[in-house]
Design a protein around this motif. Sequence first.
Motif, PDB file in Angstrom:
ATOM      1  N   LYS A 125       0.820  -1.213   0.000  1.00  0.00           N
ATOM      2  CA  LYS A 125       0.000   0.000   0.000  1.00  0.00           C
ATOM      3  C   LYS A 125       0.852   1.261   0.000  1.00  0.00           C
ATOM      4  CE  LYS A 125      -4.309  -1.653   1.903  1.00  0.00           C
ATOM      5  NZ  LYS A 125      -5.378  -1.406   2.871  1.00  0.00           N
ATOM      6  N   ALA A 126       1.999   1.214   0.622  1.00  0.00           N
ATOM      7  CA  ALA A 126       2.870   2.393   0.660  1.00  0.00           C
ATOM      8  C   ALA A 126       3.474   2.681  -0.706  1.00  0.00           C
ATOM      9  CB  ALA A 126       3.977   2.190   1.694  1.00  0.00           C
TER      10      ALA A 126
ATOM     11  N   THR B 265      -5.935   9.160  -6.419  1.00  0.00           N
ATOM     12  CA  THR B 265      -6.934   8.162  -6.814  1.00  0.00           C
ATOM     13  C   THR B 265      -6.493   6.771  -6.386  1.00  0.00           C
ATOM     14  OG1 THR B 265      -7.604   9.517  -8.698  1.00  0.00           O
ATOM     15  CG2 THR B 265      -8.180   7.178  -8.771  1.00  0.00           C
ATOM     16  N   VAL B 266      -5.236   6.434  -6.604  1.00  0.00           N
ATOM     17  CA  VAL B 266      -4.723   5.123  -6.185  1.00  0.00           C
ATOM     18  C   VAL B 266      -4.827   4.991  -4.663  1.00  0.00           C
ATOM     19  CG1 VAL B 266      -2.697   3.621  -6.089  1.00  0.00           C
ATOM     20  CG2 VAL B 266      -3.203   4.877  -8.180  1.00  0.00           C
TER      21      VAL B 266
ATOM     22  N   GLU C 227      -7.498   2.536   0.161  1.00  0.00           N
ATOM     23  CA  GLU C 227      -8.189   2.688   1.445  1.00  0.00           C
ATOM     24  C   GLU C 227      -9.464   1.859   1.495  1.00  0.00           C
ATOM     25  OE1 GLU C 227      -8.823   6.866   1.839  1.00  0.00           O
ATOM     26  OE2 GLU C 227      -6.721   7.296   2.229  1.00  0.00           O
ATOM     27  N   THR C 228     -10.071   1.609   0.343  1.00  0.00           N
ATOM     28  CA  THR C 228     -11.333   0.864   0.315  1.00  0.00           C
ATOM     29  C   THR C 228     -11.137  -0.653   0.202  1.00  0.00           C
ATOM     30  OG1 THR C 228     -11.561   1.067  -2.079  1.00  0.00           O
ATOM     31  CG2 THR C 228     -12.502   2.818  -0.737  1.00  0.00           C
ATOM     32  N   VAL C 229      -9.959  -1.072  -0.207  1.00  0.00           N
ATOM     33  CA  VAL C 229      -9.696  -2.502  -0.405  1.00  0.00           C
ATOM     34  C   VAL C 229      -9.248  -3.120   0.917  1.00  0.00           C
ATOM     35  CG1 VAL C 229      -8.249  -4.189  -1.599  1.00  0.00           C
ATOM     36  CG2 VAL C 229      -9.061  -2.164  -2.804  1.00  0.00           C
TER      37      VAL C 229
END
Length: 68
Positions: free
Chosen positions: A28-29, A55-56, A61-63
């Motif tokens: 994620k980072a 956007t990425v 954040e939603t996954v």
Amino acid sequence: RGSIALIQAASGYALLNGSDFVKPEHIKAMAPYVLGHRIIMRGRAGVSNSAALSTVKKVLETVKVPKV
């Protein structure tokens, strides 16, 4: 190629942060920086690279991270 680059970047990030293996937070980072330039923002004039990065980050954040 994008997924290979993401794994390589996350591996390096993990190593620099003292980890022997890649964790979801390492992915994620690094994902916004590796994948951000691969996104084409349509319908917006003069969209900067920072819009693609944000956007990425919003998608990440939603996954939810799968738990084994």
